[in-house]
Design an enzyme around this catalytic site. Structure first.
Site, PDB file in Angstrom:
ATOM      1  N   HIS A  90      -6.857  -7.100   0.429  1.00  0.00           N
ATOM      2  CA  HIS A  90      -6.828  -6.214   1.596  1.00  0.00           C
ATOM      3  C   HIS A  90      -8.144  -6.372   2.338  1.00  0.00           C
ATOM      4  O   HIS A  90      -9.217  -6.283   1.725  1.00  0.00           O
ATOM      5  CB  HIS A  90      -6.715  -4.746   1.166  1.00  0.00           C
ATOM      6  CG  HIS A  90      -5.435  -4.395   0.507  1.00  0.00           C
ATOM      7  ND1 HIS A  90      -4.392  -3.785   1.175  1.00  0.00           N
ATOM      8  CD2 HIS A  90      -5.014  -4.550  -0.770  1.00  0.00           C
ATOM      9  CE1 HIS A  90      -3.392  -3.574   0.336  1.00  0.00           C
ATOM     10  NE2 HIS A  90      -3.750  -4.038  -0.856  1.00  0.00           N
ATOM     11  N   HIS A 135      -3.072 -10.376  -3.688  1.00  0.00           N
ATOM     12  CA  HIS A 135      -3.362 -10.166  -2.273  1.00  0.00           C
ATOM     13  C   HIS A 135      -4.678  -9.418  -2.109  1.00  0.00           C
ATOM     14  O   HIS A 135      -5.024  -8.567  -2.905  1.00  0.00           O
ATOM     15  CB  HIS A 135      -2.226  -9.460  -1.531  1.00  0.00           C
ATOM     16  CG  HIS A 135      -1.781  -8.153  -2.097  1.00  0.00           C
ATOM     17  ND1 HIS A 135      -1.018  -8.038  -3.251  1.00  0.00           N
ATOM     18  CD2 HIS A 135      -1.976  -6.894  -1.669  1.00  0.00           C
ATOM     19  CE1 HIS A 135      -0.756  -6.764  -3.485  1.00  0.00           C
ATOM     20  NE2 HIS A 135      -1.335  -6.043  -2.542  1.00  0.00           N
TER      21      HIS A 135
END
Length: 140
Positions: free
Chosen positions: A102, A100
């Site tokens: 950010h 992931h």
């Protein structure tokens, strides 16, 4: 790759868990972090389970990071920010073992310091050269 049967982000990607989605295409989905550093803090994930950036197949890197680029621009404009912080943790500090990115809106004097941890200079030029050599060897 880890067993993704219990992966929270896989559940979000399949819509088994609710999330506040800001972008979705065939490759990825981006949603608001439920514990943001600042409003607009968004997480971009590939829909398919890859634990780290190194696990993402080369042919997906361009399309995936185009979405990160689009989000960084959109979040900056939408949140009227002065910039964005874009980051990935690989294993260490990776709260969910699913790749992931950010994307965090930033403003001058927003309270975040550097990379959120103390930075240290190399003890010597020799140490710096040793690190350089190790990385170049690993790349070869």
């Amino acid at each position: 790759m880890a067993d993704h049967a219990q992966c929270k982000f896989c559940e979000i990607a399949s819509r088994a868990l609710p999330s506040v989605v800001v972008l979705e295409d065939a490759l990825s989905i981006a949603f608001l972090d439920t514990r943001p550093l600042f409003p607009g803090h968004t997480l971009l994930i590939p829909k398919q389970h890859y634990e780290t950036l190194g696990d993402l197949p080369p042919h997906l890197i361009g399309p995936f990071f185009r979405n990160a680029q689009r989000l960084a621009d959109a979040i900056e404009r939408a949140m009227e920010a002065e910039g964005t912080f874009v980051a990935i943790n690989n294993r260490v500090s990776q709260s969910v073992p699913h790749l992931h990115v950010h994307i965090v809106p930033r403003r001058k004097k927003d309270g975040l310091r550097g990379f959120f941890w103390p930075r240290q200079a190399y003890q010597s030029e020799a140490e710096m050269k040793s690190v350089q050599t190790a990385i170049q060897k690993a790349l070869a």
